[in-house]
Each structure stands twice: as structure tokens, then as C-alpha cells.
Design an enzyme around this catalytic site. Structure first.
Site, PDB file in Angstrom:
ATOM      1  N   HIS A 288       3.152  17.572 -54.415  1.00 39.30           N
ATOM      2  CA  HIS A 288       2.854  16.259 -54.999  1.00 39.30           C
ATOM      3  C   HIS A 288       3.670  15.946 -56.242  1.00 39.30           C
ATOM      4  O   HIS A 288       3.572  14.864 -56.800  1.00 39.30           O
ATOM      5  CB  HIS A 288       1.372  16.182 -55.395  1.00 39.30           C
ATOM      6  CG  HIS A 288       1.031  17.005 -56.615  1.00 39.30           C
ATOM      7  ND1 HIS A 288       0.808  18.346 -56.557  1.00 39.30           N
ATOM      8  CD2 HIS A 288       0.923  16.663 -57.922  1.00 39.30           C
ATOM      9  CE1 HIS A 288       0.553  18.798 -57.782  1.00 39.30           C
ATOM     10  NE2 HIS A 288       0.627  17.804 -58.632  1.00 39.30           N
TER      11      HIS A 288
HETATM   12  C1  UD1 Z   1      -1.150  13.989 -62.047  1.00 41.05           C
HETATM   13  C2  UD1 Z   1      -0.488  14.759 -63.197  1.00 41.05           C
HETATM   14  C3  UD1 Z   1       0.091  16.057 -62.658  1.00 41.05           C
HETATM   15  C4  UD1 Z   1      -0.963  16.859 -61.945  1.00 41.05           C
HETATM   16  C5  UD1 Z   1      -1.643  16.008 -60.883  1.00 41.05           C
HETATM   17  C6  UD1 Z   1      -2.786  16.772 -60.291  1.00 41.05           C
HETATM   18  C7  UD1 Z   1       0.528  13.362 -64.927  1.00 41.05           C
HETATM   19  C8  UD1 Z   1       1.817  12.906 -65.482  1.00 41.05           C
HETATM   20  N1  UD1 Z   1       0.618  13.995 -63.749  1.00 41.05           N
HETATM   21  O1  UD1 Z   1      -0.158  13.684 -61.105  1.00 41.05           O
HETATM   22  O2  UD1 Z   1       0.584  16.829 -63.746  1.00 41.05           O
HETATM   23  O3  UD1 Z   1      -0.325  17.946 -61.319  1.00 41.05           O
HETATM   24  O4  UD1 Z   1      -2.163  14.813 -61.478  1.00 41.05           O
HETATM   25  O5  UD1 Z   1      -3.106  16.337 -59.010  1.00 41.05           O
HETATM   26  O6  UD1 Z   1      -0.519  13.165 -65.493  1.00 41.05           O
HETATM   27  N2  UD1 Z   1      -3.898   8.365 -56.688  1.00 41.05           N
HETATM   28  C9  UD1 Z   1      -4.886   7.970 -55.832  1.00 41.05           C
HETATM   29  N3  UD1 Z   1      -6.134   8.492 -56.025  1.00 41.05           N
HETATM   30  C10 UD1 Z   1      -6.408   9.371 -57.013  1.00 41.05           C
HETATM   31  C11 UD1 Z   1      -5.384   9.782 -57.860  1.00 41.05           C
HETATM   32  C12 UD1 Z   1      -4.118   9.263 -57.690  1.00 41.05           C
HETATM   33  O7  UD1 Z   1      -4.667   7.180 -54.926  1.00 41.05           O
HETATM   34  O8  UD1 Z   1      -7.576   9.795 -57.143  1.00 41.05           O
HETATM   35  C13 UD1 Z   1      -2.547   7.782 -56.563  1.00 41.05           C
HETATM   36  C14 UD1 Z   1      -2.282   6.870 -57.766  1.00 41.05           C
HETATM   37  O9  UD1 Z   1      -2.665   5.579 -57.475  1.00 41.05           O
HETATM   38  C15 UD1 Z   1      -0.814   6.999 -57.983  1.00 41.05           C
HETATM   39  C16 UD1 Z   1      -0.467   8.378 -57.432  1.00 41.05           C
HETATM   40  O10 UD1 Z   1      -1.574   8.808 -56.669  1.00 41.05           O
HETATM   41  O11 UD1 Z   1      -0.125   6.059 -57.216  1.00 41.05           O
HETATM   42  C17 UD1 Z   1      -0.143   9.356 -58.533  1.00 41.05           C
HETATM   43  O12 UD1 Z   1      -1.269   9.524 -59.422  1.00 41.05           O
HETATM   44  P1  UD1 Z   1      -1.016   9.929 -60.964  1.00 41.05           P
HETATM   45  O13 UD1 Z   1      -2.321  10.163 -61.618  1.00 41.05           O
HETATM   46  O14 UD1 Z   1      -0.083   8.971 -61.592  1.00 41.05           O
HETATM   47  O15 UD1 Z   1      -0.195  11.260 -60.883  1.00 41.05           O
HETATM   48  P2  UD1 Z   1      -0.386  12.573 -60.013  1.00 41.05           P
HETATM   49  O16 UD1 Z   1       0.759  12.682 -59.075  1.00 41.05           O
HETATM   50  O17 UD1 Z   1      -1.752  12.603 -59.441  1.00 41.05           O
HETATM   51  N1  UDP Z   2      -6.985  21.754 -54.587  1.00 43.38           N
HETATM   52  C1  UDP Z   2      -8.111  21.335 -53.865  1.00 43.38           C
HETATM   53  N2  UDP Z   2      -7.943  20.609 -52.724  1.00 43.38           N
HETATM   54  C2  UDP Z   2      -6.703  20.289 -52.243  1.00 43.38           C
HETATM   55  C3  UDP Z   2      -5.566  20.709 -52.982  1.00 43.38           C
HETATM   56  C4  UDP Z   2      -5.747  21.420 -54.154  1.00 43.38           C
HETATM   57  O1  UDP Z   2      -9.235  21.636 -54.266  1.00 43.38           O
HETATM   58  O2  UDP Z   2      -6.629  19.625 -51.203  1.00 43.38           O
HETATM   59  C5  UDP Z   2      -7.199  22.463 -55.864  1.00 43.38           C
HETATM   60  C6  UDP Z   2      -6.547  23.812 -56.018  1.00 43.38           C
HETATM   61  O3  UDP Z   2      -7.403  24.849 -55.624  1.00 43.38           O
HETATM   62  C7  UDP Z   2      -6.258  23.874 -57.520  1.00 43.38           C
HETATM   63  C8  UDP Z   2      -6.082  22.431 -57.922  1.00 43.38           C
HETATM   64  O4  UDP Z   2      -6.596  21.650 -56.855  1.00 43.38           O
HETATM   65  O5  UDP Z   2      -7.365  24.394 -58.230  1.00 43.38           O
HETATM   66  C9  UDP Z   2      -4.632  22.113 -58.170  1.00 43.38           C
HETATM   67  O6  UDP Z   2      -4.514  20.744 -58.387  1.00 43.38           O
HETATM   68  P1  UDP Z   2      -3.129  19.986 -58.297  1.00 43.38           P
HETATM   69  O7  UDP Z   2      -2.190  20.743 -57.437  1.00 43.38           O
HETATM   70  O8  UDP Z   2      -3.456  18.582 -57.915  1.00 43.38           O
HETATM   71  O9  UDP Z   2      -2.640  19.950 -59.804  1.00 43.38           O
HETATM   72  P2  UDP Z   2      -1.745  20.901 -60.721  1.00 43.38           P
HETATM   73  O10 UDP Z   2      -2.397  22.221 -60.785  1.00 43.38           O
HETATM   74  O11 UDP Z   2      -0.368  20.918 -60.132  1.00 43.38           O
HETATM   75  O12 UDP Z   2      -1.729  20.166 -62.016  1.00 43.38           O
END
Ligand code: UD1
Ligand code: UDP
Length: 357
Positions: free
Chosen positions: A197
Site C-alpha cells: 500500500h
Molecule cells: C497511511 C499512512 C501510512 C500507513 C498507512 C497504514 C500517512 C502519510 N500514511 O497511509 O504511513 O502505513 O496509513 O495503513 O499517514 N482510504 C479509505 N478508507 C480508509 C482509509 C483510507 O478508503 O479507511 C483511502 C483514502 O481515501 C485515500 C487512500 O485510502 O484515498 C489513502 O489513505 P491515507 O490515509 O491517505 O494513506 P494510507 O495509504 O492509508
Molecule cells: N493488518 C490487518 N489486516 C490486513 C492487513 C494488515 O489487520 O488486511 C494489520 C497487520 O497485522 C499490522 C497492521 O495491519 O498489524 C499493519 O498496518 P499497515 O500495513 O496498514 O500499516 P504500516 O504498518 O505500514 O504503517
């Protein structure tokens, strides 16, 4: 002492799950959720199955925009009148809270000091800025403390090593993970789990397409719970998944950890999953050319795959699978699963005493 916790994304809920009840027990505790993540399968499912009490306020920002997050935090933070504010990790919610901190409150940054030294990543900027704005930086490992103290010059007394809450979460929910049924059609030890992601991997169509082609070369079924960011990009770029990928909606923590423990290997670009893979002893391949979880690579539990087609991902995966027994025997560099108690003890003793001086 009044403590206020501010989080806003899936990994922050998971890692804070073991700590929230201890903070409730010991302090006057306010729990705020920014709603940077908002979908049911990114938020509610974790609160429910990990039995995390509901936040006092959901701020409803539904965005990772720094300015919007910061603006939404100012009043709720002032209302909570915190002595200390706790933030976790490196998301936009983390740094927005650090910026919105009311005067007089002390900021404590959990998972401080980790560095990829890659300034292309928004998370690297967020980590550096949050550490700069923090009064205490709680490091997950000796290496993180080394970066904080020896490279960046922070006072070692403000940078204790406490371990990583990811280990606490796994230990606490392990019985439930073991009891969780494995998805239909999967044979333990004969599949790979994938997550992908990171903005650097999925926001650029050429890069995303190249990674999908590499994944097609992995000679086993790949289970892929697709993050909403990746889902959106796949549609936008009109790309399709290779045949060996079985895609799912994001799953809850218990099912995800079940998949991770039963998989022969994990391929990921997630931060927390690199730590979890080592914790449970499953080999990990990280789809990046650097990592801020360097301990996992130094110990041989994780290998970086930069997407360069001269290296075949299928071979990299096959080689990692052979390391399973070695990885399972490693001492965990992220601690013994008692980080939450250490954080509470630090808050109750050292930090409260320092504040009353
Ligand atoms: C964010 C964090 C990243 C973390 C990740 C965990 C920042 C800069 N990035 O990235 O470090 O690894 O969360 O998963 O803060 N979206 C949905 N539903 C949700 C959440 C997001 O549809 O519940 C969509 C948003 O609308 C957006 C995209 O996903 O278009 C990205 O979401 P965003 O929170 O900007 O960044 P992540 O890629 O989730
Ligand atoms: N995880 C989860 N369901 C999923 C994918 C990930 O519960 O479908 C959990 C995973 O066990 C870990 C956390 O989400 O604890 C990691 O989140 P993510 O990769 O979104 O964020 P990051 O750690 O890169 O910030």
C-alpha cells in the site's frame, strides 16, 4: 495526571490496543481518533475484535491532509487539558497532533527514532518532525535510540528504549489468533501473504505494474488483502491482478495474523508487518529498497526486494522460505511483549516526577 492519546489509522489502533486499557486504569485518560482511516474494515473491525474501548471523540476528518488534521485537533486537545499527549509512529495524524499540541502539554512519541533515511517517504518526514517536537521519545529498539542520541543529538534521558507494542499485541491476542479458522482452500505452509500500500509502490502505474509482474513469478498462491489506497490505484490505472493472487477486502487483525502464522512467507511493504513477521517467525520479503525496520534485515528475518527485474522475486521468496527455523529461534529485537507496562511505569514515575519539578 491527565493523559490524552491521539491516533487515526489501522496500525495505530492495533499497536495501541494493549496500552489503552492500562492508560484508562491508571490516569485521567482521553482517547481521540482523527478518522484519517474511516472505512469499517480499517477501523471498527479492530475496535470490536480487539476489544478496544471506543474513542471519546472521532474527529471525522476522513483525510490524511496535514492541515485539516491539525485544524480538527486544536479544540479537542484544548478541551482535554492534557498534561501529556501520546502519539504513535509516523502517520500524518501523528505529526498533525504534534503540531497542534497546546502550550504546556508535554508530547510523548512512541516508536520514536526509527529511520529509513529515505526522504522520498512522507513517513520519514513525519518521524523526524514528531521527534523534534516531542519532549520524550520512546524508542522501540537500541538502534532507534542510537539514531536519536548519537546521530541526532537528543538527550539520552529523554529517549528510553521500551520495545515495540506490536509484540504486546501479538502476545495478548495469540490465543484468539490460534482459535481463528484459516480461510477456506488454504493449506498451512503452502501459500504466501501479500500486503502492498506504500505510496512509492502503488501511486505510480509503471512501478505498480512492474511489482505485479514480479509477483506473478512467485510459485505459490498469494493471499492479498487489498488496502483501499491500492484498490483505488488499480481501478484508476486499469490494471489487473496476476492469476496466482487471491484478493480479499482488508481483513481483521485476528484473521490477518492467522494468515501470517500459517503462511510460508510474507511479502509486504508495510512497516508493522516486518516487525510482526519476525515476532511470529515467518520469513519476510519487503518490497522496498530500504527500511526503517533494519533490525529485521540485520538478523536475516527480512530481505529487501527493490523491484529490479534482474532479480527474480520467485527465487528471493524460495530462498527466504528456507530460513524459517533460523528466524523462529531469533531473540526479538523489539522486546518481550511488556512494552505497555513499561510505558505506563515511565509515565507514572519518571515523566510525572519530571513534570512536577
Ligand atoms: C497511511 C499512512 C501510512 C500507513 C498507512 C497504514 C500517512 C502519510 N500514511 O497511509 O504511513 O502505513 O496509513 O495503513 O499517514 N482510504 C479509505 N478508507 C480508509 C482509509 C483510507 O478508503 O479507511 C483511502 C483514502 O481515501 C485515500 C487512500 O485510502 O484515498 C489513502 O489513505 P491515507 O490515509 O491517505 O494513506 P494510507 O495509504 O492509508
Ligand atoms: N493488518 C490487518 N489486516 C490486513 C492487513 C494488515 O489487520 O488486511 C494489520 C497487520 O497485522 C499490522 C497492521 O495491519 O498489524 C499493519 O498496518 P499497515 O500495513 O496498514 O500499516 P504500516 O504498518 O505500514 O504503517
Amino acid at each position: 495526571m491527565r493523559v490524552c492519546t491521539v491516533i487515526g489509522t489501522r496500525p495505530e489502533i492495533i499497536k495501541m490496543a494493549p496500552l489503552i486499557p492500562l492508560l484508562d486504569e491508571r490516569f485521567e485518560h482521553t482517547f481521540l481518533f482523527t478518522s484519517q482511516h474511516y472505512s469499517r474494515n480499517m477501523v471498527e473491525i479492530f475496535l470490536e475484535e480487539m476489544d478496544v474501548r471506543r474513542p471519546d471523540r472521532f474527529l471525522g476528518v476522513d483525510s490524511s491532509d496535514h492541515a485539516a488534521l491539525e485544524a480538527a485537533l486544536v479544540k479537542p486537545l484544548a478541551d482535554a487539558r492534557p498534561d501529556v499527549i501520546l502519539v504513535y509512529g509516523d502517520t500524518n495524524s501523528t505529526v498533525a497532533c504534534a503540531r497542534a499540541k497546546p502550550a504546556g502539554a508535554k508530547l510523548i512519541h512512541l516508536e520514536a527514532g526509527i529511520r529509513s533515511f529515505d526522504l522520498r517517504m512522507p513517513e520519514e518526514h513525519n518521524r523526524i518532525e514528531t521527534d523534534r517536537l516531542a519532549d520524550w521519545r520512546l524508542a522501540p529498539s537500541g538502534l532507534a535510540k542510537y539514531f536519536l542520541v548519537d546521530l541526532e543529538g537528543y538527550d539520552p534521558a529523554t529517549c528510553p528504549v521500551v520495545g515495540n507494542l506490536v509484540v504486546d499485541a501479538y502476545r495478548r491476542y495469540q490465543p484468539k489468533i490460534e482459535a481463528e479458522p484459516l480461510l477456506d482452500g488454504l493449506t498451512p505452509g503452502a501459500f504466501c501473504v501479500l500486503t502492498m500500500h506504500r505510496a512509492e509502490n502503488v501511486d505510480e502505474p509503471v512501478r505498480l505494474k512492474a511489482l505485479l509482474e514480479s509477483l506473478a513469478g512467485v510459485n505459490m498462491p498469494i493471499i492479498f488483502p487489498v488496502h483501499p489506497r491500492t484498490e483505488k490505484r488499480m481501478l484508476e490505472f486499469g490494471l489487473s491482478f496476476p492469476k496466482n493472487l487471491r484478493t480479499l477486502e482488508p481483513v481483521g487483525y485476528l484473521q490477518f495474523m492467522k494468515l501470517m502464522t500459517q503462511a510460508s512467507v510474507i511479502v509486504t511493504d508495510s512497516g508493522g508487518i516486518q516487525e510482526e513477521a519476525l515476532t511470529i517467525g515467518t520469513p519476510c520479503v519487503t518490497l522496498r529498497d530500504n527500511t526503517e525496520r533494519m533490525e529485521t534485515v540485520f538478523l536475516g528475518a527480512n530481505v529487501l526486494y527493490d523491484g529490479d527485474h534482474r532479480r527474480d522475486l520467485g527465487n528471493v521468496v524460495t530462498e527466504m522460505v528456507k530460513r524459517r527455523d533460523m528466524i523462529a529461534a531469533l531473540k526479538n529485537p523489539y522486546g518481550d511483549g511488556h512494552t505497555s507496562e513499561k510505558v505506563v511505569a515511565l509515565l507514572a514515575d519518571e515523566i510525572e516526577a519530571a513534570m512536577s519539578r
